[in-house]
Scaffold this motif. Structure first.
Motif, PDB file in Angstrom:
ATOM      1  N   GLU A  51      10.684  -1.529  -4.593  1.00 27.87           N
ATOM      2  CA  GLU A  51      11.984  -1.085  -5.091  1.00 27.87           C
ATOM      3  C   GLU A  51      12.568   0.022  -4.229  1.00 27.87           C
ATOM      4  OE1 GLU A  51      11.273   0.075  -9.079  1.00 27.87           O
ATOM      5  OE2 GLU A  51      10.970  -1.979  -9.833  1.00 27.87           O
ATOM      6  N   LEU A  52      11.696   0.729  -3.464  1.00 24.92           N
ATOM      7  CA  LEU A  52      12.148   1.787  -2.544  1.00 24.92           C
ATOM      8  C   LEU A  52      12.388   1.244  -1.131  1.00 24.92           C
ATOM      9  CD1 LEU A  52       9.727   4.660  -3.666  1.00 24.92           C
ATOM     10  CD2 LEU A  52      12.161   4.431  -4.182  1.00 24.92           C
ATOM     11  N   ASP A  53      12.491  -0.103  -1.022  1.00 25.44           N
ATOM     12  CA  ASP A  53      12.808  -0.791   0.245  1.00 25.44           C
ATOM     13  C   ASP A  53      11.638  -0.899   1.213  1.00 25.44           C
ATOM     14  OD1 ASP A  53      15.419  -1.309  -0.518  1.00 25.44           O
ATOM     15  OD2 ASP A  53      16.176   0.580   0.315  1.00 25.44           O
ATOM     16  N   TYR A  54      10.412  -0.728   0.723  1.00 28.24           N
ATOM     17  CA  TYR A  54       9.264  -0.997   1.585  1.00 28.24           C
ATOM     18  C   TYR A  54       8.961  -2.497   1.522  1.00 28.24           C
ATOM     19  CZ  TYR A  54       8.384   4.004   1.925  1.00 28.24           C
ATOM     20  OH  TYR A  54       8.509   5.347   2.170  1.00 28.24           O
ATOM     21  N   ALA A  55       8.866  -3.104   2.706  1.00 31.83           N
ATOM     22  CA  ALA A  55       8.577  -4.542   2.775  1.00 31.83           C
ATOM     23  C   ALA A  55       7.065  -4.738   2.734  1.00 31.83           C
ATOM     24  CB  ALA A  55       9.164  -5.129   4.053  1.00 31.83           C
ATOM     25  N   ILE A  56       6.545  -5.112   1.584  1.00 27.66           N
ATOM     26  CA  ILE A  56       5.108  -5.293   1.404  1.00 27.66           C
ATOM     27  C   ILE A  56       4.852  -6.735   1.013  1.00 27.66           C
ATOM     28  CG2 ILE A  56       3.055  -4.525   0.157  1.00 27.66           C
ATOM     29  CD1 ILE A  56       4.527  -1.881  -0.360  1.00 27.66           C
ATOM     30  N   ASP A  57       4.073  -7.432   1.858  1.00 34.73           N
ATOM     31  CA  ASP A  57       3.745  -8.830   1.592  1.00 34.73           C
ATOM     32  C   ASP A  57       2.384  -8.923   0.927  1.00 34.73           C
ATOM     33  OD1 ASP A  57       6.106  -9.589   2.754  1.00 34.73           O
ATOM     34  OD2 ASP A  57       5.202 -10.003   4.719  1.00 34.73           O
ATOM     35  N   ALA A  58       2.267  -9.889   0.019  1.00 35.29           N
ATOM     36  CA  ALA A  58       0.970 -10.186  -0.581  1.00 35.29           C
ATOM     37  C   ALA A  58       0.234 -11.154   0.333  1.00 35.29           C
ATOM     38  CB  ALA A  58       1.158 -10.792  -1.963  1.00 35.29           C
ATOM     39  N   THR A  59      -1.036 -10.887   0.600  1.00 33.24           N
ATOM     40  CA  THR A  59      -1.836 -11.751   1.473  1.00 33.24           C
ATOM     41  C   THR A  59      -2.722 -12.640   0.609  1.00 33.24           C
ATOM     42  OG1 THR A  59      -3.586 -10.082   1.657  1.00 33.24           O
ATOM     43  CG2 THR A  59      -1.836 -10.038   3.316  1.00 33.24           C
ATOM     44  N   ARG A  60      -2.947 -13.853   1.111  1.00 30.75           N
ATOM     45  CA  ARG A  60      -3.768 -14.822   0.392  1.00 30.75           C
ATOM     46  C   ARG A  60      -5.218 -14.691   0.822  1.00 30.75           C
ATOM     47  NH1 ARG A  60      -0.589 -19.211  -1.705  1.00 30.75           N
ATOM     48  NH2 ARG A  60       1.628 -18.869  -1.271  1.00 30.75           N
ATOM     49  N   GLY A  61      -6.103 -15.223   0.054  1.00 31.31           N
ATOM     50  CA  GLY A  61      -7.506 -15.189   0.395  1.00 31.31           C
ATOM     51  C   GLY A  61      -8.362 -14.981  -0.832  1.00 31.31           C
ATOM     52  N   PRO A  62      -9.683 -14.965  -0.652  1.00 31.92           N
ATOM     53  CA  PRO A  62     -10.592 -14.801  -1.801  1.00 31.92           C
ATOM     54  C   PRO A  62     -10.298 -13.543  -2.605  1.00 31.92           C
ATOM     55  CG  PRO A  62     -11.796 -15.415   0.182  1.00 31.92           C
ATOM     56  CD  PRO A  62     -10.405 -15.116   0.616  1.00 31.92           C
ATOM     57  N   ASP A  63     -10.023 -12.433  -1.899  1.00 30.82           N
ATOM     58  CA  ASP A  63      -9.783 -11.180  -2.603  1.00 30.82           C
ATOM     59  C   ASP A  63      -8.299 -10.938  -2.849  1.00 30.82           C
ATOM     60  OD1 ASP A  63     -12.497 -10.529  -2.632  1.00 30.82           O
ATOM     61  OD2 ASP A  63     -12.392  -9.711  -0.600  1.00 30.82           O
ATOM     62  N   GLY A  64      -7.452 -11.461  -1.962  1.00 36.09           N
ATOM     63  CA  GLY A  64      -6.033 -11.158  -2.064  1.00 36.09           C
ATOM     64  C   GLY A  64      -5.792  -9.716  -1.630  1.00 36.09           C
ATOM     65  N   GLY A  65      -4.596  -9.439  -1.181  1.00 36.73           N
ATOM     66  CA  GLY A  65      -4.340  -8.079  -0.734  1.00 36.73           C
ATOM     67  C   GLY A  65      -2.885  -7.879  -0.390  1.00 36.73           C
ATOM     68  N   TYR A  66      -2.634  -6.805   0.387  1.00 33.47           N
ATOM     69  CA  TYR A  66      -1.259  -6.425   0.697  1.00 33.47           C
ATOM     70  C   TYR A  66      -1.144  -5.995   2.154  1.00 33.47           C
ATOM     71  CZ  TYR A  66      -1.074  -6.422  -4.368  1.00 33.47           C
ATOM     72  OH  TYR A  66      -1.173  -6.796  -5.683  1.00 33.47           O
ATOM     73  N   ARG A  67       0.065  -6.183   2.683  1.00 32.38           N
ATOM     74  CA  ARG A  67       0.347  -5.862   4.085  1.00 32.38           C
ATOM     75  C   ARG A  67       1.739  -5.241   4.164  1.00 32.38           C
ATOM     76  NH1 ARG A  67       0.170 -11.003   7.576  1.00 32.38           N
ATOM     77  NH2 ARG A  67      -2.078 -10.687   7.254  1.00 32.38           N
ATOM     78  N   LEU A  68       1.841  -4.094   4.849  1.00 26.17           N
ATOM     79  CA  LEU A  68       3.122  -3.429   5.038  1.00 26.17           C
ATOM     80  C   LEU A  68       3.807  -4.018   6.268  1.00 26.17           C
ATOM     81  CD1 LEU A  68       5.013  -1.136   4.082  1.00 26.17           C
ATOM     82  CD2 LEU A  68       3.796   0.390   5.657  1.00 26.17           C
ATOM     83  N   GLU A  69       5.001  -4.585   6.049  1.00 29.84           N
ATOM     84  CA  GLU A  69       5.741  -5.218   7.138  1.00 29.84           C
ATOM     85  C   GLU A  69       7.013  -4.434   7.440  1.00 29.84           C
ATOM     86  OE1 GLU A  69       4.566  -7.541   8.820  1.00 29.84           O
ATOM     87  OE2 GLU A  69       3.200  -8.723   7.578  1.00 29.84           O
ATOM     88  N   ALA A  70       7.635  -4.785   8.571  1.00 28.24           N
ATOM     89  CA  ALA A  70       8.923  -4.190   8.913  1.00 28.24           C
ATOM     90  C   ALA A  70       9.997  -4.760   8.004  1.00 28.24           C
ATOM     91  CB  ALA A  70       9.268  -4.465  10.368  1.00 28.24           C
ATOM     92  N   GLY A  71      10.900  -3.895   7.522  1.00 28.62           N
ATOM     93  CA  GLY A  71      11.954  -4.352   6.636  1.00 28.62           C
ATOM     94  C   GLY A  71      13.314  -4.292   7.304  1.00 28.62           C
ATOM     95  N   SER A  72      14.375  -4.473   6.522  1.00 30.96           N
ATOM     96  CA  SER A  72      15.738  -4.455   7.063  1.00 30.96           C
ATOM     97  C   SER A  72      16.247  -3.034   7.256  1.00 30.96           C
ATOM     98  CB  SER A  72      16.678  -5.221   6.123  1.00 30.96           C
ATOM     99  OG  SER A  72      16.642  -4.647   4.819  1.00 30.96           O
ATOM    100  N   THR A  73      15.614  -2.062   6.578  1.00 32.92           N
ATOM    101  CA  THR A  73      15.975  -0.654   6.737  1.00 32.92           C
ATOM    102  C   THR A  73      14.710   0.142   7.020  1.00 32.92           C
ATOM    103  OG1 THR A  73      15.735  -0.216   4.369  1.00 32.92           O
ATOM    104  CG2 THR A  73      17.928  -0.862   5.158  1.00 32.92           C
ATOM    105  N   LEU A  74      14.893   1.396   7.486  1.00 37.13           N
ATOM    106  CA  LEU A  74      13.757   2.269   7.769  1.00 37.13           C
ATOM    107  C   LEU A  74      13.521   3.169   6.568  1.00 37.13           C
ATOM    108  CD1 LEU A  74      11.674   3.204   9.882  1.00 37.13           C
ATOM    109  CD2 LEU A  74      13.333   4.953  10.581  1.00 37.13           C
ATOM    110  N   PRO A  75      12.513   2.890   5.755  1.00 43.39           N
ATOM    111  CA  PRO A  75      12.250   3.725   4.578  1.00 43.39           C
ATOM    112  C   PRO A  75      11.542   5.016   4.986  1.00 43.39           C
ATOM    113  CG  PRO A  75      10.598   2.010   4.763  1.00 43.39           C
ATOM    114  CD  PRO A  75      11.555   1.789   5.898  1.00 43.39           C
ATOM    115  N   PRO A  76      11.329   5.932   4.041  1.00 41.16           N
ATOM    116  CA  PRO A  76      10.585   7.163   4.355  1.00 41.16           C
ATOM    117  C   PRO A  76       9.192   6.839   4.879  1.00 41.16           C
ATOM    118  CG  PRO A  76      11.682   7.349   2.226  1.00 41.16           C
ATOM    119  CD  PRO A  76      11.821   5.921   2.656  1.00 41.16           C
ATOM    120  N   LEU A  77       8.712   7.663   5.814  1.00 45.83           N
ATOM    121  CA  LEU A  77       7.410   7.448   6.432  1.00 45.83           C
ATOM    122  C   LEU A  77       6.503   8.637   6.169  1.00 45.83           C
ATOM    123  CD1 LEU A  77       8.630   6.133   9.907  1.00 45.83           C
ATOM    124  CD2 LEU A  77       7.926   4.772   7.932  1.00 45.83           C
TER     125      LEU A  77
END
Length: 332
Positions: A51-77
């Protein structure tokens, strides 16, 4: 096994964001364990970051997880201490890029300075004593910070200095002790400009050759660099001048060639057209011999050479060149 009490949501979100920035993929169970919360809480926190514009993808696999990707805007770092120091150095030297980003870099530096932790503010503030010229940093940031702290605290700096001729000396070089005043970037290298009480004079040291020793705690009263401008003082020393930022030897000559053939290759000098096939060149150098060689780079006739010292240097250069050519002929 019950989970330990979790930190506040805002603090946990910052911790989660920092973890996501530190590596590409995070299995959901690992994130939950690091944050000491449930997998469900991790999912909710991921949604809050989205909701704060961070592009976070869900990853597939036995455990499942998350990955921070580049988005359309530059959010706080979020940055760790080393990244803050590197960012500060880069922003302070942005003017050397010649890309017209000086004002934007200054605003970004102000933002970083206001938001950085107190433990870094004092250390990074010492880097305000830098002046940038063209080139890239070639020094250990930890050494730069150590020198910068000594400048800020007006504390004498003790260090070992790796001079080029030190290996030929019969004894190890003595420990240097100077009153550090300025860090300057010139020609791709960082330099320390300081006053040496032992020599009663100003000294310049390459930072990449400095190995700091422990502080001795001796304070000093800051002095004004001769001329008032540290960058111009350094530039003058590189030109062989002990005074103003100018070459100690300056001369002029009439070159028998059109201005268009000379101007692109003149470098640090001026040229004016006096005829379609003549131009007057005014140049400087660290010595009269060097100035004579500078003029002889142009394979055209010379005339109206001034002053007399330059004419004498040209005569000497001609004699040495003739002697060298004669030696080559004799050996052949």
């Amino acid at each position: 096994m019950p989970l330990a009490s979790s930190p506040s949501t805002s603090k946990r979100l910052l911790t989660l964001l920092s973890l996501l920035q530190s590596r590409r993929d995070w299995p959901a169970p690992v994130l939950a364990a690091r944050l000491e919360v449930s997998a469900r809480t991790v999912r909710r926190d991921i949604e809050r970051l989205r909701e704060l514009d961070y592009a976070i993808d869900a990853t597939r696999g036995p455990d499942g997880g998350y990955r921070l990707e580049a988005g359309s805007t530059l959010p706080p770092l979020l940055f760790d201490d080393e990244q803050v120091i590197a960012l500060t150095l880069a922003l302070r030297t942005a003017g050397s890029l010649g890309a017209g980003v000086e004002e934007a870099a200054e605003r970004a530096l102000g933002t970083v300075s206001r938001l950085m932790p107190a433990r870094l503010a004092h250390r990074v503030a010492s880097l305000a004593h830098t002046s940038s010229r063209t080139g890239a940093v070639q020094a250990d940031p930890a050494v730069l910070l150590r020198i910068g702290e000594s400048i800020l605290d007006t504390e004498e700096l003790r260090f070992d200095y790796a001079s080029p001729d030190a290996s030929d000396a019969p004894h190890p070089p003595p420990v240097r002790s100077v009153q550090p005043h300025h860090l300057l970037l010139h020609g791709g290298r960082w330099y320390l400009l300081g006053y040496s009480p032992a020599d009663a004079d100003w000294r310049i040291f390459r930072v990449d050759r400095i190995t700091p020793r422990s502080h001795n705690g001796r304070r000093f009263s800051p002095q004004h660099v001769p001329g008032g401008d540290p960058a111009r003082f350094l530039a003058a020393r590189f030109k062989g001048s002990t005074g103003a930022d100018d070459w100690p030897c300056r001369g002029e000559a009439l070159l028998h060639a059109p201005l268009a053939e000379i101007a692109p290759y003149l470098g640090d000098g001026t040229v004016e057209s006096v005829a379609p096939d003549r131009c007057r060149v005014r140049v400087g150098s660290w010595s009269w011999g060097g100035l004579a060689a500078e003029l002889c780079r142009f394979t055209v006739a010379l005339s109206d050479v001034e002053p007399a010292e330059l004419r004498a240097a040209l005569s000497s250069l001609s004699e040495r060149a003739a002697a060298g050519a004669a030696t080559a002929d004799a050996s052949g």
